[in-house]
Design a protein around this motif. Structure first.
Motif, mmCIF file in Angstrom:
data_model
loop_
_atom_site.group_PDB
_atom_site.id
_atom_site.type_symbol
_atom_site.label_atom_id
_atom_site.label_comp_id
_atom_site.label_asym_id
_atom_site.label_seq_id
_atom_site.Cartn_x
_atom_site.Cartn_y
_atom_site.Cartn_z
ATOM 1 N N PHE A 23 40.408 49.433 21.112
ATOM 2 C CA PHE A 23 41.141 48.693 20.080
ATOM 3 C C PHE A 23 40.212 48.305 18.936
ATOM 4 O O PHE A 23 40.566 48.457 17.756
ATOM 5 C CB PHE A 23 41.770 47.441 20.698
ATOM 6 N N ALA A 24 39.038 47.788 19.283
ATOM 7 C CA ALA A 24 38.100 47.364 18.246
ATOM 8 C C ALA A 24 37.610 48.545 17.416
ATOM 9 O O ALA A 24 37.574 48.477 16.182
ATOM 10 C CB ALA A 24 36.918 46.634 18.891
ATOM 11 N N LEU A 25 37.258 49.640 18.072
ATOM 12 C CA LEU A 25 36.708 50.783 17.353
ATOM 13 C C LEU A 25 37.726 51.415 16.415
ATOM 14 O O LEU A 25 37.406 51.757 15.268
ATOM 15 C CB LEU A 25 36.204 51.829 18.356
ATOM 16 N N ILE A 26 38.957 51.566 16.881
ATOM 17 C CA ILE A 26 39.953 52.246 16.047
ATOM 18 C C ILE A 26 40.351 51.386 14.848
ATOM 19 O O ILE A 26 40.678 51.916 13.771
ATOM 20 C CB ILE A 26 41.188 52.629 16.892
ATOM 21 N N HIS A 27 40.307 50.055 14.978
ATOM 22 C CA HIS A 27 40.656 49.193 13.852
ATOM 23 C C HIS A 27 39.481 48.987 12.899
ATOM 24 O O HIS A 27 39.692 48.687 11.716
ATOM 25 C CB HIS A 27 41.164 47.836 14.350
ATOM 26 N N LEU A 28 38.274 49.136 13.405
ATOM 27 C CA LEU A 28 37.107 48.977 12.541
ATOM 28 C C LEU A 28 36.735 50.274 11.839
ATOM 29 O O LEU A 28 35.922 50.260 10.906
ATOM 30 C CB LEU A 28 35.919 48.476 13.370
#
Length: 326
Positions: A23-28
């Motif tokens: 979740f963090a990687l795809i949104h960042l």
């Protein structure tokens, strides 16, 4: 029971970590899915309105809390590009991946184990050495090269060689373009090349693994001792050779199970099969966050559950594991 409960707890924590990092990687990552969904001439206000509609304007922690809350209730969100629930997207693609992955895994272990046992009974013979060389070549062959070679051979190559019609296999899709409804015979003809690409390297690897496993089990000191005590051949073969040789194969099978749904990404893309792998690639290219995250949950759960299953089967098959757990 306590050991199993700890393993389940570790599995749940690992699943949470995987989906959180994803979740963090795809949104960042750079890029905004809203800009891909609006017309090139759309104004900034229209883009902002679309971001608000999908909840992309909220702070990242709030988006994460909403998504985790939905996952806990079985709601994976709605696809940004297709405007349908993510569960529906997965349900449409899952049978395709299960068909390709399930058949290929069964072929891999059935054929690979048979060849491995056959080689173990003929260790160091000429046939064993030839099969070892062929298996090494097939195992190391890149999947994309094997796929392109098979497509060339069974399409234009078959025509050039004037091969019979049954050897001219279709290379793309799950059914003929002009067919109104796919039949099982048509589906299997379209599945031949993808299944070969998925199965052949795996068969070569399992063959080598099974050969070594059965050889090690047959040459173990306790087997020699069992024969010296006058035990019957069937009892020695089953209780002292086959059972010990199958233990590492069961573990390998458990570790391979995620490939049933996650191991055909490249093959589905090359052969245009609308499975989970192709759906994931399309979602990544379109920045469809909910679909990517939903598929990540499915893939991560498959890997973790398969490892848990392999560990449980190993504990059941190997008495030493049960002794150490006491």
């Amino acid at each position: 029971m306590r050991r199993f409960s700890l393993r389940v707890f570790d599995a749940l924590v690992l699943l949470w970590l995987v989906i959180t990092f994803t979740f963090a990687l795809i949104h960042l990552a750079p890029g905004d899915p809203a800009t891909l969904l609006v017309a090139p001439t759309a104004s900034a206000e229209e883009t902002a309105r679309l971001r608000a509609q999908f909840g992309l304007d909220a702070p990242l922690p709030i988006q994460y809390a909403r998504w985790v809350g939905g996952v806990l209730t079985g709601d994976l969100g709605e696809s940004l590009t297709r405007a349908i629930p993510v569960t529906t997207v997965i349900a449409e693609a899952l049978p395709v991946s299960l068909f390709l992955g399930g058949v290929s895994v069964l072929l891999t272990f059935l054929v690979g184990t048979m060849f491995g046992v056959w080689q173990a009974l003929r260790a160091r013979a000429l046939a064993d050495r030839l099969l070892s060389v062929v298996g090494t070549v097939l195992y190391s062959a890149p999947s994309f090269w094997l796929a392109l070679a098979l497509v060339t051979l069974f399409t234009s190559g078959a025509v050039w060689l004037e091969a019979p019609a049954w050897l001219r296999l279709p290379a793309f899709g799950m059914q003929d373009p002009g067919a109104v409804e796919s039949t099982w015979s048509d589906r299997w003809r379209h599945a031949v090349l993808p299944l070969i690409v998925l199965s052949v390297p795996g068969i070569a690897g399992v063959t080598r693994y099974a050969r070594q496993s059965f050889r090690d089990a047959a040459l173990a000191p306790h087997v020699t001792s069992a024969v010296a005590r006058g035990l019957s051949a069937p009892r020695v073969e089953w209780h002292h050779i086959v059972r010990n040789a199958l233990t590492p194969l069961v573990v390998l099978f458990g570790l391979t199970l995620p490939g049933v749904i996650a191991g055909s990404v490249f093959v589905e893309q090359v052969f245009a099969w609308p499975g989970l792998g192709r759906t994931m690639l399309t979602a990544i290219a379109g920045r469809d966050y909910p679909v990517v995250l939903g598929l990540t949950v499915v893939y991560a759960a498959a890997v973790i559950l398969s490892n848990l299953l392999a560990d449980t089967l190993l504990w059941w098959l190997d008495p030493r594991q049960r002794e150490s757990a006491r």
